[in-house]
Each structure stands twice: as C-alpha cells, then as structure tokens.
Motif scaffolding. Structure first.
Motif, PDB file in Angstrom:
ATOM      1  N   THR A   2      12.716  16.000  52.289  1.00 21.13           N
ATOM      2  CA  THR A   2      13.152  15.511  50.987  1.00 21.13           C
ATOM      3  C   THR A   2      13.385  16.689  50.051  1.00 21.13           C
ATOM      4  O   THR A   2      12.507  17.541  49.878  1.00 21.13           O
ATOM      5  CB  THR A   2      12.089  14.578  50.378  1.00 21.13           C
ATOM      6  N   GLU A   3      14.583  16.752  49.459  1.00 25.14           N
ATOM      7  CA  GLU A   3      14.887  17.858  48.560  1.00 25.14           C
ATOM      8  C   GLU A   3      14.106  17.718  47.264  1.00 25.14           C
ATOM      9  O   GLU A   3      13.961  16.619  46.721  1.00 25.14           O
ATOM     10  CB  GLU A   3      16.393  17.909  48.276  1.00 25.14           C
ATOM     11  N   GLN A   4      13.616  18.816  46.734  1.00 23.35           N
ATOM     12  CA  GLN A   4      12.756  18.826  45.559  1.00 23.35           C
ATOM     13  C   GLN A   4      13.554  19.239  44.319  1.00 23.35           C
ATOM     14  O   GLN A   4      14.354  20.187  44.366  1.00 23.35           O
ATOM     15  CB  GLN A   4      11.611  19.817  45.756  1.00 23.35           C
ATOM     16  N   PHE A   5      13.290  18.544  43.217  1.00 27.01           N
ATOM     17  CA  PHE A   5      13.895  18.876  41.927  1.00 27.01           C
ATOM     18  C   PHE A   5      12.823  18.801  40.843  1.00 27.01           C
ATOM     19  O   PHE A   5      11.843  18.058  40.968  1.00 27.01           O
ATOM     20  CB  PHE A   5      15.031  17.909  41.585  1.00 27.01           C
ATOM     21  N   ASP A   6      13.042  19.555  39.775  1.00 28.24           N
ATOM     22  CA  ASP A   6      12.174  19.382  38.610  1.00 28.24           C
ATOM     23  C   ASP A   6      12.405  18.008  37.988  1.00 28.24           C
ATOM     24  O   ASP A   6      11.458  17.304  37.659  1.00 28.24           O
ATOM     25  CB  ASP A   6      12.454  20.462  37.560  1.00 28.24           C
ATOM     26  N   VAL A   7      13.685  17.656  37.827  1.00 31.17           N
ATOM     27  CA  VAL A   7      14.037  16.404  37.155  1.00 31.17           C
ATOM     28  C   VAL A   7      15.206  15.749  37.878  1.00 31.17           C
ATOM     29  O   VAL A   7      16.189  16.423  38.216  1.00 31.17           O
ATOM     30  CB  VAL A   7      14.446  16.645  35.675  1.00 31.17           C
ATOM     31  N   VAL A   8      15.090  14.455  38.100  1.00 30.57           N
ATOM     32  CA  VAL A   8      16.222  13.649  38.538  1.00 30.57           C
ATOM     33  C   VAL A   8      16.665  12.793  37.362  1.00 30.57           C
ATOM     34  O   VAL A   8      15.852  12.062  36.778  1.00 30.57           O
ATOM     35  CB  VAL A   8      15.869  12.754  39.742  1.00 30.57           C
ATOM     36  N   VAL A   9      17.930  12.914  36.996  1.00 32.88           N
ATOM     37  CA  VAL A   9      18.517  12.112  35.916  1.00 32.88           C
ATOM     38  C   VAL A   9      19.378  11.034  36.557  1.00 32.88           C
ATOM     39  O   VAL A   9      20.281  11.348  37.349  1.00 32.88           O
ATOM     40  CB  VAL A   9      19.367  12.987  34.977  1.00 32.88           C
ATOM     41  N   ILE A  10      19.123   9.792  36.221  1.00 35.76           N
ATOM     42  CA  ILE A  10      19.858   8.668  36.801  1.00 35.76           C
ATOM     43  C   ILE A  10      20.841   8.157  35.762  1.00 35.76           C
ATOM     44  O   ILE A  10      20.451   7.578  34.751  1.00 35.76           O
ATOM     45  CB  ILE A  10      18.899   7.559  37.254  1.00 35.76           C
ATOM     46  N   GLY A  11      22.122   8.397  35.994  1.00 33.86           N
ATOM     47  CA  GLY A  11      23.170   7.992  35.069  1.00 33.86           C
ATOM     48  C   GLY A  11      23.849   9.201  34.455  1.00 33.86           C
ATOM     49  O   GLY A  11      23.180  10.106  33.938  1.00 33.86           O
ATOM     50  N   ALA A  12      25.187   9.232  34.509  1.00 35.33           N
ATOM     51  CA  ALA A  12      25.951  10.365  33.996  1.00 35.33           C
ATOM     52  C   ALA A  12      26.854   9.962  32.845  1.00 35.33           C
ATOM     53  O   ALA A  12      27.983  10.426  32.724  1.00 35.33           O
ATOM     54  CB  ALA A  12      26.764  11.018  35.110  1.00 35.33           C
ATOM     55  N   GLY A  13      26.355   9.065  31.995  1.00 32.90           N
ATOM     56  CA  GLY A  13      27.007   8.833  30.716  1.00 32.90           C
ATOM     57  C   GLY A  13      26.594   9.929  29.748  1.00 32.90           C
ATOM     58  O   GLY A  13      25.969  10.933  30.144  1.00 32.90           O
ATOM     59  N   PRO A  14      26.903   9.791  28.478  1.00 34.22           N
ATOM     60  CA  PRO A  14      26.565  10.854  27.518  1.00 34.22           C
ATOM     61  C   PRO A  14      25.069  11.108  27.404  1.00 34.22           C
ATOM     62  O   PRO A  14      24.650  12.251  27.204  1.00 34.22           O
ATOM     63  CB  PRO A  14      27.153  10.353  26.200  1.00 34.22           C
ATOM     64  N   ALA A  15      24.234  10.081  27.554  1.00 30.94           N
ATOM     65  CA  ALA A  15      22.784  10.291  27.490  1.00 30.94           C
ATOM     66  C   ALA A  15      22.308  11.114  28.675  1.00 30.94           C
ATOM     67  O   ALA A  15      21.576  12.098  28.522  1.00 30.94           O
ATOM     68  CB  ALA A  15      22.057   8.953  27.438  1.00 30.94           C
ATOM     69  N   GLY A  16      22.708  10.728  29.883  1.00 30.91           N
ATOM     70  CA  GLY A  16      22.280  11.434  31.075  1.00 30.91           C
ATOM     71  C   GLY A  16      22.801  12.851  31.146  1.00 30.91           C
ATOM     72  O   GLY A  16      22.068  13.792  31.472  1.00 30.91           O
ATOM     73  N   LEU A  17      24.081  13.040  30.833  1.00 33.82           N
ATOM     74  CA  LEU A  17      24.668  14.375  30.896  1.00 33.82           C
ATOM     75  C   LEU A  17      24.068  15.296  29.836  1.00 33.82           C
ATOM     76  O   LEU A  17      23.846  16.487  30.093  1.00 33.82           O
ATOM     77  CB  LEU A  17      26.184  14.292  30.721  1.00 33.82           C
ATOM     78  N   SER A  18      23.803  14.762  28.658  1.00 34.30           N
ATOM     79  CA  SER A  18      23.191  15.570  27.603  1.00 34.30           C
ATOM     80  C   SER A  18      21.777  15.979  27.991  1.00 34.30           C
ATOM     81  O   SER A  18      21.383  17.145  27.804  1.00 34.30           O
ATOM     82  CB  SER A  18      23.171  14.780  26.294  1.00 34.30           C
ATOM     83  N   ALA A  19      21.012  15.036  28.549  1.00 40.45           N
ATOM     84  CA  ALA A  19      19.661  15.376  29.003  1.00 40.45           C
ATOM     85  C   ALA A  19      19.717  16.442  30.082  1.00 40.45           C
ATOM     86  O   ALA A  19      18.971  17.435  30.051  1.00 40.45           O
ATOM     87  CB  ALA A  19      18.950  14.126  29.512  1.00 40.45           C
ATOM     88  N   ALA A  20      20.609  16.250  31.050  1.00 40.88           N
ATOM     89  CA  ALA A  20      20.701  17.194  32.160  1.00 40.88           C
ATOM     90  C   ALA A  20      21.133  18.581  31.686  1.00 40.88           C
ATOM     91  O   ALA A  20      20.595  19.609  32.139  1.00 40.88           O
ATOM     92  CB  ALA A  20      21.676  16.665  33.199  1.00 40.88           C
ATOM     93  N   LEU A  21      22.105  18.632  30.780  1.00 37.74           N
ATOM     94  CA  LEU A  21      22.590  19.922  30.297  1.00 37.74           C
ATOM     95  C   LEU A  21      21.477  20.697  29.601  1.00 37.74           C
ATOM     96  O   LEU A  21      21.281  21.902  29.838  1.00 37.74           O
ATOM     97  CB  LEU A  21      23.768  19.710  29.348  1.00 37.74           C
ATOM     98  N   ASN A  22      20.732  20.027  28.747  1.00 38.67           N
ATOM     99  CA  ASN A  22      19.660  20.716  28.029  1.00 38.67           C
ATOM    100  C   ASN A  22      18.518  21.114  28.955  1.00 38.67           C
ATOM    101  O   ASN A  22      17.883  22.156  28.757  1.00 38.67           O
ATOM    102  CB  ASN A  22      19.156  19.832  26.890  1.00 38.67           C
ATOM    103  N   LEU A  23      18.279  20.317  29.982  1.00 43.55           N
ATOM    104  CA  LEU A  23      17.226  20.668  30.938  1.00 43.55           C
ATOM    105  C   LEU A  23      17.618  21.852  31.816  1.00 43.55           C
ATOM    106  O   LEU A  23      16.805  22.737  32.086  1.00 43.55           O
ATOM    107  CB  LEU A  23      16.890  19.452  31.803  1.00 43.55           C
ATOM    108  N   VAL A  24      18.854  21.872  32.261  1.00 46.62           N
ATOM    109  CA  VAL A  24      19.263  22.999  33.116  1.00 46.62           C
ATOM    110  C   VAL A  24      19.320  24.285  32.298  1.00 46.62           C
ATOM    111  O   VAL A  24      19.067  25.379  32.823  1.00 46.62           O
ATOM    112  CB  VAL A  24      20.602  22.680  33.819  1.00 46.62           C
ATOM    113  N   ARG A  25      19.598  24.173  31.029  1.00 46.67           N
ATOM    114  CA  ARG A  25      19.556  25.343  30.150  1.00 46.67           C
ATOM    115  C   ARG A  25      18.122  25.795  29.891  1.00 46.67           C
ATOM    116  O   ARG A  25      17.894  26.935  29.468  1.00 46.67           O
ATOM    117  CB  ARG A  25      20.286  25.063  28.834  1.00 46.67           C
ATOM    118  N   ALA A  26      17.166  24.915  30.123  1.00 48.32           N
ATOM    119  CA  ALA A  26      15.745  25.298  30.079  1.00 48.32           C
ATOM    120  C   ALA A  26      15.274  25.825  31.431  1.00 48.32           C
ATOM    121  O   ALA A  26      14.077  25.954  31.666  1.00 48.32           O
ATOM    122  CB  ALA A  26      14.899  24.109  29.643  1.00 48.32           C
ATOM    123  N   ARG A  27      16.226  26.082  32.319  1.00 50.88           N
ATOM    124  CA  ARG A  27      15.984  26.654  33.651  1.00 50.88           C
ATOM    125  C   ARG A  27      15.237  25.677  34.556  1.00 50.88           C
ATOM    126  O   ARG A  27      14.473  26.088  35.426  1.00 50.88           O
ATOM    127  CB  ARG A  27      15.255  27.999  33.541  1.00 50.88           C
TER     128      ARG A  27
END
Length: 293
Positions: A2-27
């Motif tokens: 099973t591949e490991q991630f810090d965070v899995v975001v479910i949904g790529a609308g503006p809420a999901g993409l915004s959360a993911a963008l800010n998280l990946v910028r937090a490394r």
C-alpha cells in the motif's frame, strides 16, 4: 504494498485542490483522488472568483490541477473512492494509506422532476444565486422549488430583479406572512403544479404549468434538494447534523481525529467556488499543524 501518503484528499473541486496545494507547499506528500464528475460541469462560466471572474468551472479545475502537479510531492489519480477503513486505508481501485484524510466531495443535487430542466441548466437555469444572478439583473426570473425556504431565496434574488415569480410546484411552502413580505418587493407566488420549462437554442422562454398556462420568463433559479456523498466513509462513524452535513470545528476537523472536511458537504451556504477554495486553505493549515503534533 500500500502506497503511503501524508494526506489523501478526496475530491478535486476548489476545496480539494486548494487544500492539496497548500499542503504540498508545506512539503507534505499528498494524493488527490477525484472521479471527474463535478456537479457544475454544465455551467459555462463561474463568477465571483477574484482574478478568474467568468472562467469555466472546468477550466478552473484544469488550472488548479496543473498548478498542483507542478509540485514534486503531489500525485493526482482519477478514481472513485469506495471505502476508507480505520487506519486511513483508502480504497479507490488501488489502496493507499494516509496519516490524514481531507473529504472534499461536495454535494449531489436533486431537481424538481421537469423533463426539460437539464436542457437549460447552466445556461439560463441555475441553482447558485450569488454565482449567477448578476447576469439577469432586472430580467423576468422564475424561482422553482419544493422546499420550505423559497421565500428566503426569493428575497435574495429580488436584490437583482423584482420581476420575479416563485413557483412552488404545488409542494413548496410559503406562508401568508412570507407572501406579504414578498409582495412588498414586487415578487409574486404561483402555487400551481409545474409541468416543464420551455425554450429554444437562445435559452429559456417560459414556465409551463400543468393546467396549460405558459408564464414567460427568460431565466430561472431552481432550488435543489441536496445530499452528501459520504457512503465511502461510513465505516469511520463521522458525526453529521440532522440534515446530513458533516460536523466540523472552525478549522475543518471532523469528529474523528485525522479526518477533515472542506466545501459543500460541511454546511449549507453560498455555493461559490471561492468560498470552497478558502475552506480548503483553512483546512490545510489545520492538517499541517496537527501532523506536526
């Protein structure tokens, strides 16, 4: 494995993409899972998103994904999530394990059963007043719905046009006091059953009543019945409100530590893309800080 991630975001609308963008910028190592079936796919233009007013919602999603995938820590997969098991094992064809999960799957809309409604939905029939009412300023507008909050929505629409008729389809509830208040703003109420909507390639032209009358209207707002898409998370036992919305704190934390939510599944309110994007950014900040702990 099973591949490991810090965070899995479910949904790529503006809420999901915004959360993911800010998280990946937090490394953080982030996976975004999305079925690519947004409920605003029929809408040609979205409004109120600063610097992107008038952009197609699908184009906004494309740009957001493009920005996200430019970061090394981001992964995007087109997939339908079928389950989240305790320990945050997310099943979406393959299995993924995460330290935290962000739910951003939004809502499903159920419209009044009018045969031609979908023909004009996204062009001259809309559901979000704040998003689309400006384009119909002072135009003859219909509000069609079967709920008990039609008066409140009609008062809101009257800010843009008072040439407004509320159609309850013989189901929606408007009290005598509410009707009086609406009348003071020039808004009328028609309680007859609605058979369909009428129009042509130029757009909506009228509301067809069951008794044969056709009431001329050039635009309409429909009041959907909303439901959340949370069957995949049933095993987590997330607390919800009586209406089915996810219960969250001010930072987007649900009742289960490590599970967060952003966007329309958390509460009724303006269905604006910029509101959802802001919620995603707020949740990302909480997730990052909680993972540090």
């Amino acid at each position: 494995m099973t591949e490991q991630f810090d965070v899995v975001v479910i949904g790529a609308g503006p809420a999901g993409l915004s959360a993911a963008l800010n998280l990946v910028r937090a490394r953080r190592k982030v996976l975004v899972l999305d079925s690519n079936r947004p409920r605003n796919a029929a809408t040609f233009a979205s409004h109120g998103f600063v610097t992107r007013d008038g952009i197609s919602p699908l184009e906004l999603r494309r740009l957001g994904r493009e920005e996200l995938e430019a970061y090394e820590g981001a992964t995007f997969a087109k997939a339908v999530v079928s389950a989240i098991e305790p320990g945050f094992v997310v099943t979406a064809g393959a299995s993924y394990q995460a330290s935290a999960v962000v739910i951003a799957t939004g809502l499903t809309e159920k419209f009044p059963a009018l045969p031609s409604l979908r023909t004009f939905y996204g062009t001259s029939i809309h559901s979000c007043v704040e998003c689309d009412a400006y384009e119909y300023a002072d135009a003859p507008i219909a509000l069609i719905g079967e709920t008990d909050d039609l008066a409140e929505r009609a008062l809101l629409i009257s800010q843009w046009s008072r040439d407004l008729i509320v159609f309850t389809n013989a189901v929606g509830r408007i009290t005598a006091d509410e009707e009086t208040r609406l009348a003071e703003r020039g808004v009328s109420v028609d309680r007859r059953a609605v058979a369909d909507v009428a129009g042509d390639r130029d757009g909506l032209s009228g509301i067809v009543l069951a008794d044969g009358d056709v009431i001329p209207r050039s635009a309409a707002f429909v009041r959907p019945m909303y439901s959340t898409n949370l069957g995949y998370a049933a095993s987590l036992g997330l607390a919800t409100t009586a209406e089915g919305w996810l219960e969250i704190d001010d930072s987007g934390r649900t009742s289960v530590p490590g599970v967060y939510a952003a966007g329309d599944s958390t509460a009724p309110g303006p269905q604006q893309l910029i509101v959802a994007a802001g919620a995603g950014a707020r949740v990302a900040s909480a997730v990052n800080r909680d993972l540090l702990a």
